[in-house]
Design an enzyme around this catalytic site. Structure first.
Site, PDB file in Angstrom:
ATOM      1  N   ASP A 170      79.644  61.825 -23.679  1.00 29.53           N
ATOM      2  CA  ASP A 170      79.941  62.104 -21.991  1.00 29.53           C
ATOM      3  C   ASP A 170      78.788  61.880 -21.268  1.00 29.53           C
ATOM      4  OD1 ASP A 170      82.979  63.529 -21.510  1.00 29.53           O
ATOM      5  OD2 ASP A 170      81.948  65.229 -22.875  1.00 29.53           O
ATOM      6  N   GLU A 199      75.590  62.794 -13.011  1.00 29.08           N
ATOM      7  CA  GLU A 199      76.079  63.304 -12.479  1.00 29.08           C
ATOM      8  C   GLU A 199      76.194  64.702 -12.480  1.00 29.08           C
ATOM      9  OE1 GLU A 199      78.418  64.083  -8.236  1.00 29.08           O
ATOM     10  OE2 GLU A 199      79.699  64.156  -9.705  1.00 29.08           O
ATOM     11  N   ASP A 200      76.010  65.023 -13.717  1.00 29.88           N
ATOM     12  CA  ASP A 200      75.852  66.202 -14.453  1.00 29.88           C
ATOM     13  C   ASP A 200      75.197  67.164 -15.186  1.00 29.88           C
ATOM     14  OD1 ASP A 200      79.014  67.536 -13.886  1.00 29.88           O
ATOM     15  OD2 ASP A 200      79.518  65.900 -15.778  1.00 29.88           O
ATOM     16  N   ARG A 220      76.457  68.376 -24.402  1.00 29.45           N
ATOM     17  CA  ARG A 220      76.451  67.638 -23.327  1.00 29.45           C
ATOM     18  C   ARG A 220      75.374  68.035 -22.870  1.00 29.45           C
ATOM     19  NH1 ARG A 220      80.030  66.108 -18.185  1.00 29.45           N
ATOM     20  NH2 ARG A 220      78.646  64.831 -18.410  1.00 29.45           N
ATOM     21  N   ARG A 267      81.544  75.404 -16.289  1.00 28.48           N
ATOM     22  CA  ARG A 267      80.775  74.403 -16.575  1.00 28.48           C
ATOM     23  C   ARG A 267      79.588  75.063 -16.240  1.00 28.48           C
ATOM     24  NH1 ARG A 267      81.612  70.062 -18.781  1.00 28.48           N
ATOM     25  NH2 ARG A 267      83.517  70.069 -20.035  1.00 28.48           N
ATOM     26  N   HIS A 297      86.102  70.789 -12.083  1.00 28.23           N
ATOM     27  CA  HIS A 297      84.464  71.065 -11.209  1.00 28.23           C
ATOM     28  C   HIS A 297      84.732  71.018 -10.049  1.00 28.23           C
ATOM     29  CE1 HIS A 297      81.823  68.384 -14.699  1.00 28.23           C
ATOM     30  NE2 HIS A 297      81.201  69.842 -14.556  1.00 28.23           N
ATOM     31  N   CYS A 318      80.678  61.580 -10.674  1.00 26.96           N
ATOM     32  CA  CYS A 318      80.361  62.207 -11.825  1.00 26.96           C
ATOM     33  C   CYS A 318      79.193  61.041 -12.543  1.00 26.96           C
ATOM     34  CB  CYS A 318      81.124  62.208 -12.491  1.00 26.96           C
ATOM     35  SG  CYS A 318      83.004  63.518 -12.232  1.00 26.96           S
TER      36      CYS A 318
HETATM   37  N1  GLY Z   1      84.189  64.612 -20.246  1.00 29.30           N
HETATM   38  C1  GLY Z   1      83.386  64.940 -18.569  1.00 29.30           C
HETATM   39  C2  GLY Z   1      83.054  66.238 -18.757  1.00 29.30           C
HETATM   40  O1  GLY Z   1      83.607  67.058 -19.649  1.00 29.30           O
HETATM   41  O2  GLY Z   1      81.747  66.658 -18.853  1.00 29.30           O
END
Ligand code: GLY
Length: 257
Positions: free
Chosen positions: A61, A66-67, A86, A132, A165, A252
């Protein structure tokens, strides 16, 4: 705000092993790379210098950079993504960011924040509480933002269908105008804002990004494009089919400042 730089990371071999709930089937990596390249070329054409990280097959991922970081006009913060697979993505983005922000703040455990839950709207930030981003993470972020002269309000999107998100369903169009899809549009935190509602059946179009006078929108969303075009935005439609399959949107794919 005029953007001058963006960190991006092309999808790697194994992209299809990333997290997804889209049900749209596996992405085609070759096509994803073409779409990513078109995204980068668009940013460059708009005056944004690209900082391109190497693809990392250990993190399927990791193209959704951006995350991993939040950058404001007054400093940067590294996040602690909410999906365990992640968390290791932050290191490479942090190393790149330190070239401009030598001492970024960091979300600390047990806080979790995904950048996709952070919607900057000028001096204010909407922060999504999601699967998240947890309360502790949102509180740490809000505290850090307050220290830099920004306000923040939390929008709980847990239980809102189809939203990974906050920015899956909400984008800032500039000034006091937001683009929103589904239940978010009704949220009390958005009172006082002009809401442009994404037309029925095009919820994916809610994730768009304003860059230096242009509005990057997902391709194949005719009703939303007509609506936004009618509001005089300079639209740049980009094909996003392969990232959509992996629950990713336009915002993203870059950390912008
Ligand atoms: N595939 C992006 C996420 O789930 O963070």
């Amino acid at each position: 705000m005029r953007f001058t730089r963006a960190i991006v990371r092309p999808p790697a071999d194994g992209f299809a092993a990333g997290i997804t709930s889209s049900g749209l089937g596996p992405p085609d990596l070759t096509l994803a790379l073409e779409q990513h390249e078109a995204y980068c070329r668009t940013l460059e054409r708009l005056g944004v210098a690209i900082v391109k990280l190497d693809p990392d097959p250990d993190f399927p991922d990791s193209t959704f950079v951006e995350d991993t970081a939040i950058v404001t006009g007054r400093g940067a913060m590294l996040t602690r993504p909410g999906a365990a697979s992640r968390t290791g993505e932050v290191a490479a983005v942090g190393a790149a960011l330190r070239g401009w922000f030598p001492q970024p703040a960091e979300i600390a455990a047990p806080g979790t924040v995904d950048g996709g839950d952070v919607c900057e709207v000028g001096r204010h930030f909407f922060v999504g509480l999601s699967e998240r981003t947890n309360r502790e993470g949102a509180a740490q972020l809000a505290g850090w933002l307050a220290g830099h002269g920004f306000s923040a309000s939390v929008i709980d999107i847990r239980g809102m269908p189809g939203l990974l998100h906050l920015k899956t369903g909400l984008s800032w169009l500039g000034e006091l105008r937001l683009l929103a899809a589904g239940e978010i549009a009704e949220h009390e935190a958005l009172r006082g804002w002009e809401i442009v509602r994404v037309p029925e059946g095009e919820a994916y179009a809610a994730n768009c990004i304003r860059v230096n006078g242009a509005l990057l929108v997902a391709g194949g969303m005719p009703a939303t494009s007509a609506l936004l075009g009618g509001l005089s935005y300079q639209l740049v439609p980009l094909e996003m089919s392969e990232f959509r399959k992996m629950d990713g949107g336009l915002s993203c794919l870059s950390v912008r400042w």
